[in-house]
Design an enzyme around this catalytic site. Sequence first.
Site, PDB file in Angstrom:
ATOM      1  N   ASP A  71      -2.411   3.168  -4.255  1.00 48.75           N
ATOM      2  CA  ASP A  71      -3.657   3.064  -3.493  1.00 48.75           C
ATOM      3  C   ASP A  71      -4.581   2.050  -4.166  1.00 48.75           C
ATOM      4  OD1 ASP A  71      -4.584   4.362  -5.741  1.00 48.75           O
ATOM      5  OD2 ASP A  71      -4.782   6.305  -4.757  1.00 48.75           O
TER       6      ASP A  71
ATOM      7  N   HIS B 163       0.816  -1.219   0.000  1.00 50.45           N
ATOM      8  CA  HIS B 163       0.000   0.000   0.000  1.00 50.45           C
ATOM      9  C   HIS B 163       0.846   1.264   0.000  1.00 50.45           C
ATOM     10  CE1 HIS B 163      -3.972   1.578  -0.019  1.00 50.45           C
ATOM     11  NE2 HIS B 163      -4.534   0.541   0.587  1.00 50.45           N
TER      12      HIS B 163
END
Length: 491
Positions: free
Chosen positions: A466, A462
Amino acid sequence: MAEVREFTLPDLGEGLTGAEIVRWLVEVGDVVAVDQPVVEVETAKAMVDVPCPYGGVVTARFGEEGTELPVGAPLLTVAVPTAEGPPPRAESPPPAAGEGSGNVLVGYGTSAPAGRRRRVRPAPPDPVSPAAPAPASPAAPAPASPAAPAPAGSPAPSPAPGPVAARPAPSAPGLGQVADGVARSSAPGRHGDGPVPVISPLVRRLAREHGLDLSELRGSGPDGLILRGDVEQAAQAAQAAQVAQVAQVTEAAKAAPAPQASAARPADGKRVVVRGVRGAEKLARSRREIPDATCWVDADATELLAARAAMNTAGPKISLLAVLARICTAALARHPELNATVSEGEITRRAEIHLGFAAQTDRGLVVPVVRDAHARDTAGLSAEMTRLTEAARSGTLSPGELTGGTFTLNNYGVFGVDGSTPIINHPEAAMVGVGRIAAKPWVHQDQLAIRQVVQLSLTFDHRVCDGGTAGGFLRYVADCVEHPAVLLRSL
């Protein structure tokens, strides 16, 4: 004169901190050439032949077979001939003085040809007078070292703990061996401190597998040479003796009176040391450091299977994994954020795609890497993945074929499961997972039909992107699976 150089266990790849000695390829006293493989080790990824960067005579080995050594630990010492000293007697001339390639890994290329294994031969005896000790060299003594050679004619020092003591080659009783200023004497008899004569390394390996001590066997070959049949016969005899012993114990147990009462105790479970492939530090590091997330989608793979069948009628067979790999390279071209590595808090986006794929072997899961996957067509990807898979299962992958990946494809559907949340292959940033393709009810063209459905998943770091980027990547992969013609836009 000779200079003793120490060769340590090199860095065998990303995240690998050590290796287990599987098999020594040289003995103490052997003459080795530059870049000649000297030991076979097992890392957390594969079996690797480690070549020595020095040429000369092996004076000591560190660690028995089965020993685990960290990177940087001593492997062996080599007496490298200098310009002043005479070359060792061997079947062919030794390497040049002080010659070394600096290459310590198989698979990274070398300019020096691999040398053959040679053993120092004893000097021929003088028919007139007995062999006299060689005169001491007037040169200054070499610095003290645990494996430093002793001058000719002097008593051999006791070996320091750790390395394997030098063992002389078989020769006539009392005949000395001199090489690069190293003197060794042969003890009479085959069952002394000298090496045991066997017909091939296969015989030694067979004896190890059956737990036999070769020094206790009598060979049926010439001069007591131990043949394969000798080892097999000894193994059968040992097995028969063990069976007889078990039968004797069983009969004794039946004859013994039963105890009045006994407390039930659970049997101890089998303990397995975590090492090799399953002890890979990269997996634990990935779980500790990477804030991963996973998204998944079901896709209708019916048309993809039909397209692959059509391709296979026009040429060599192309694997389904290769078709999926080609789809992934096209998706990475559209979403380059996921073709990246993360190390020390820094994200590096890679221009080239080195595609790793999971391959199951007897020693566990390994991840071979297809170099420059973006520059290969589907047929080229299939051929390279087939070659790497065969090398992985035979344990012959080089470190260069196991490291440097930028993205990984994991086909866990071969195990009959639909989905998974895999561990990202550190320091990569993402991994695509493919489940099994199974017939399921599906709405196709507004009609309920039985279609071939597959679940696709994407596990990603992450920190790199995104959910929008990850979702767009996975959706494009699913679109190519459902409608292979979409892939034509990127070809």
